[in-house]
Scaffold this motif. Structure first.
Motif, PDB file in Angstrom:
ATOM      1  N   GLY A   1       0.807  -1.215   0.000  1.00 30.24           N
ATOM      2  CA  GLY A   1       0.000   0.000   0.000  1.00 30.24           C
ATOM      3  C   GLY A   1       0.838   1.263   0.000  1.00 30.24           C
ATOM      4  N   SER A   2       1.850   1.308   0.877  1.00 33.71           N
ATOM      5  CA  SER A   2       2.655   2.531   0.973  1.00 33.71           C
ATOM      6  C   SER A   2       3.513   2.708  -0.282  1.00 33.71           C
ATOM      7  N   PHE A   3       4.074   1.601  -0.770  1.00 32.26           N
ATOM      8  CA  PHE A   3       4.910   1.683  -1.976  1.00 32.26           C
ATOM      9  C   PHE A   3       4.103   2.216  -3.162  1.00 32.26           C
ATOM     10  N   HIS A   4       2.931   1.616  -3.366  1.00 33.19           N
ATOM     11  CA  HIS A   4       2.165   1.996  -4.560  1.00 33.19           C
ATOM     12  C   HIS A   4       1.436   3.330  -4.402  1.00 33.19           C
TER      13      HIS A   4
ATOM     14  N   ASP B   1       3.511   9.908  -7.400  1.00 37.71           N
ATOM     15  CA  ASP B   1       4.608  10.349  -8.258  1.00 37.71           C
ATOM     16  C   ASP B   1       4.177  10.397  -9.722  1.00 37.71           C
ATOM     17  N   TYR B   2       3.277   9.485 -10.078  1.00 33.93           N
ATOM     18  CA  TYR B   2       2.818   9.482 -11.470  1.00 33.93           C
ATOM     19  C   TYR B   2       1.929  10.684 -11.759  1.00 33.93           C
ATOM     20  N   GLY B   3       1.347  11.229 -10.706  1.00 34.73           N
ATOM     21  CA  GLY B   3       0.479  12.385 -10.904  1.00 34.73           C
ATOM     22  C   GLY B   3      -0.969  12.138 -10.535  1.00 34.73           C
TER      23      GLY B   3
ATOM     24  N   VAL C   1      -4.357   4.194 -11.099  1.00 32.09           N
ATOM     25  CA  VAL C   1      -4.919   3.616  -9.881  1.00 32.09           C
ATOM     26  C   VAL C   1      -4.559   2.138  -9.892  1.00 32.09           C
ATOM     27  N   GLY C   2      -3.580   1.768  -9.103  1.00 38.86           N
ATOM     28  CA  GLY C   2      -3.131   0.377  -9.107  1.00 38.86           C
ATOM     29  C   GLY C   2      -1.627   0.289  -9.216  1.00 38.86           C
TER      30      GLY C   2
ATOM     31  N   GLY D   1       4.106   3.184 -14.720  1.00 41.42           N
ATOM     32  CA  GLY D   1       3.796   4.375 -15.504  1.00 41.42           C
ATOM     33  C   GLY D   1       4.763   4.613 -16.642  1.00 41.42           C
ATOM     34  N   THR D   2       5.906   3.943 -16.581  1.00 39.08           N
ATOM     35  CA  THR D   2       6.961   4.188 -17.572  1.00 39.08           C
ATOM     36  C   THR D   2       6.666   3.574 -18.941  1.00 39.08           C
ATOM     37  N   ILE D   3       5.761   2.618 -18.994  1.00 42.85           N
ATOM     38  CA  ILE D   3       5.566   1.902 -20.266  1.00 42.85           C
ATOM     39  C   ILE D   3       4.408   2.459 -21.092  1.00 42.85           C
TER      40      ILE D   3
END
Lengths: 378, 346
Positions: B21-24, B30-32, B135-136, B140-142
């Motif tokens: 949870g905290s990581f994601h 960070d992704y926005g 959400v999930g 995001g990089t791909i």
């Protein structure tokens, strides 16, 4: 998870579903004792997780206890479709007047349990469904409202005319529905549900499959798992928290994610090889998982090359690379290992693997082709 | 444009103080994504990566106005978390957690539906609308903003397909993983319908696998309702029957749910099935160029708009729109804003 007939019958009996008296035996002497206790002719039934036990000679009738002992002697150790029989069920033989079918499965489309009954029981129900679908009656049950008595009775009337038998059968259907929920079953089936000369309705056979996702709260049921009835390497993998399924091919596959693992296997076939296994190392993989995965695959003597295909999302490529490094040090594989690590921390992974000088591929298709080429297949 | 999530999506993270949870939560932020809070009972008042943590969903929703939640709590508590989310008024629950008993999900599904909410998953990677919101757990990089909608039952296999699309210059509107379990909240046809109604989506990639009959049902749906080109991939052609291939739902049982059946069903309705995930972009490009002339016809004429307003039943609406647009092909592009917003409100 599959459980044996004798275990399913224990669950049935606890749930109040009438089953013939009997017990499980692992030796001929135990079989003799059970048959003596039953005190009438018995069936000796091989307990293995495959269909078609009867046809393979794994289900036999014994007139008396001595005969049951001899049959148990013959059936124990028998090979049925590649599985060695280590247990038999010794159970009272019943005189059969009618044979019906009752089963409950989860219907994925409606997201509801569906109860199926058929007066054409005792045979392969899928064959009945294919050839005479009009002989199968279905009821979709609202999982929130649960099964109502009248619904069970309506189903029972599809099987019997006699009100006493209808009452017995509807009681059995309600209890089977309760069992389905109680043990987190994905399938609960009675085939055949019989009537005997005294008019009793009895579950002659029992089959329950358990939803693996329910096992965390089903301690008693989880303890019923029989490692003897499974592929030893699959047991080893499960203990290491890996999903592994052994196949017969020559290309070992280590992949992250179930869908990608399947797609990788498909490509092995497409490019002229045969996948040796399905193996998903899962997300956030520790290096140790990679080591275990390698050792499991290396123990399969059919494997001529291993491909490692990782698309790093949560899984970090450097973790996997460290695992590969350890695996090489500990296991010293004598067959080619081809690697494709892409995504999160792929550059770090490439650096880590420099020292072992592995054949590297950049894409999904190329790692598969390379592995097949190195296995000498193409 | 996108489906289900966009810049306005306000996300709560259920189980935000846990490892995943905290990581994601951090990754999403960070992704926005607009991550407005998290919930862990007993940890209210604390913060994770500057995101406020609440004790209950009720409190979190009332203080943040969140409309979406993402669930990372362990399987034994997940079902409760989903009920808590919809009872607090959340309209989109994305459940990442794997290992929820199917019998529980059979009860959760009708409840979520009755509350007018949508559940995505469980056992899914969630969804991402490039440059809008994530959400999930999808990386995001791909992804890259564009016009292809991606819907899949898988995780990493989806990443493989998305990455192939991105490298081929085919960006995405929304990429959505619907989950690998037997009972899931949102299925292929829900997503296909949303992509059909999304103006920015010009084509759809659908990634299925063995087990169940969702792909066959989707094929029928595509035939009747989709004007946009669809390319599919089906995993599990070499899967043995009766074995659960990692995903709880990926199992060939009683001889049905095979890849061959699904591929045949899709081909029958004119949906090409790529031989490899990496070939999806090429197949899609070919299909899009073939459908080039037809694509011009997907633009809706004002007359069609009126028809759409007049008609009350969705299916009837669609049939009418299609007919009119076929006639009106190659005409001037009208403004479509009104139609779109109206549909979204449904």
């Amino acid at each position: 998870m599959k459980i044996h007939e004798y275990q399913a019958k224990q669950i049935f009996a606890e749930g109040g579903i009438p089953v013939p008296p009997g017990d499980m035996a692992t030796t001929p002497l135990e079989a003799l004792a059970i048959a003596q206790r039953v005190g009438k002719p018995v069936m000796v039934k091989a307990q293995v997780h495959v269909g078609g036990r009867g046809k393979a000679g794994g289900i036999k009738y014994a007139e008396n206890a001595e005969a049951a002992k001899v049959l148990a002697q013959n059936i124990l150790g028998m090979d049925i479709k590649g599985l060695t029989v280590k247990k038999v069920l010794v159970t009272a033989a019943e005189d059969i007047i009618t044979e019906s079918y009752v089963g409950i499965i989860l219907d994925r489309t409606t997201k509801q349990p569906v109860i199926m009954v058929s007066p054409a029981g005792g045979v392969d129900i899928e064959e009945v469904a294919a050839k005479t679908p009009e002989k199968i009656f279905k009821l979709y049950v609202d999982p929130v409202l649960s099964l109502k008595s009248y619904q069970a009775r309506n189903l029972a009337y599809k099987l019997y005319r006699d009100i006493n038998q209808v009452r017995q059968a509807s009681d059995i259907i309600i209890k089977l529905y309760d069992v389905f929920w109680k043990v987190d079953a994905s399938l609960a089936e009675i085939n055949a549900l019989i009537t005997n000369p005294s008019g009793e309705v009895i579950a002659l056979d029992a089959k329950i499959n358990i939803d693996d996702n329910g096992l965390f709260r089903q301690r008693e049921v989880a303890a019923m798992r029989d490692p003897d009835a499974e592929e030893p390497s699959e047991v080893q993998a499960r203990e290491a928290d890996l999903t592994y399924i052994k196949l017969d091919g020559n290309i070992g596959c280590i992949v992250n994610g179930a869908g990608l693992a399947m797609a990788t296997m498909d490509l092995v076939k497409r490019y002229g090889g045969e996948p040796a296994n399905f193996l998903d190392i899962g997300g956030s993989s520790s290096p140790q998982k990679v080591v275990t995965a390698m050792s499991i695959i290396l123990s399969d003597s059919n494997v001529e090359a291993i491909l490692i295909n990782i698309f790093g999302g949560i899984t970090r490529c450097d973790d996997v690379a460290n695992g590969i490094l350890t695996a090489f040090r500990e296991l010293k594989p004598s067959i080619p290992v081809v690697v494709r690590l892409t995504g999160t921390n792929e550059r770090e992974a490439a650096n880590i693997l420099k020292s072992v000088n592995l054949p590297y591929a950049d894409t999904l298709d190329n790692v598969v082709k390379k592995a097949i080429e190195l296995a000498g297949m193409e | 444009m996108s489906i289900f999530i966009n810049k306005k999506t306000k996300v709560l993270v259920q189980g935000i103080t846990g490892r995943d949870g905290s990581f994601h939560a951090t990754q999403m932020k960070d992704y926005g994504s607009n991550v407005v809070g998290g919930v862990t009972p007993g940890k209210g008042g604390s913060k994770v990566a500057d995101i406020p943590v609440f004790n209950t969903m009720e409190e979190a929703v009332s203080k943040t106005g969140a409309n979406t939640s993402v669930v990372y709590v362990p399987p034994a508590f997940t079902v409760d978390a989903i009920y808590e989310a919809v009872d607090a008024g959340i309209k989109l629950v994305v459940c990442i957690t794997e290992g929820i008993p199917a019998n529980d999900m059979m009860k959760v599904y009708p409840y979520v539906k009755a509350k007018g909410a949508r559940l995505i998953g469980p056992n899914c990677p969630g969804l991402i609308s490039p440059d809008e919101s994530k959400v999930g757990i999808m990386p995001g990089t791909i992804v890259k903003k564009g016009h292809v909608g991606v819907v899949s039952r898988s995780g990493t296999l989806t990443y493989e397909a998305i990455w192939a699309l991105t490298q081929a210059g085919l960006g995405q509107t929304t990429c959505i993983g619907i989950g690998g379990d037997q009972v899931i909240g949102t299925n292929f046809i829900d997503c296909l319908e949303a992509f059909e109604n999304d103006q920015a989506t010009k084509a759809v990639v659908m990634i299925g696998e063995i087990g169940g009959s969702d792909e066959e049902i989707a094929a029928e749906y595509i035939k009747k309702n989709l004007s946009k080109p669809v390319v599919a991939f089906i995993a599990g052609q070499t899967a043995p029957p009766g074995k659960r291939m990692g995903h709880a739902g990926a199992i060939i049982s009683g001889g049905s749910g095979t890849a061959a059946e699904k591929i045949a069903a899709l081909n029958k309705v004119g949906v090409p099935v790529a031989g490899s995930p990496t070939e999806i972009p090429a197949v899609l490009k070919e299909l899009m160029s073939k459908a080039g002339k037809k694509a011009a016809g997907t633009v809706k004429k004002p007359a069609a708009k009126k028809a759409a307003k007049a008609a009350t039943k969705k299916t009837a609406t669609k049939a009418k729109v299609k007919k009119t647009t076929a006639k009106a092909a190659a005409k001037k592009k009208p403004s479509t804003k009104k139609t779109t917003s109206k549909r979204k409100n449904k």
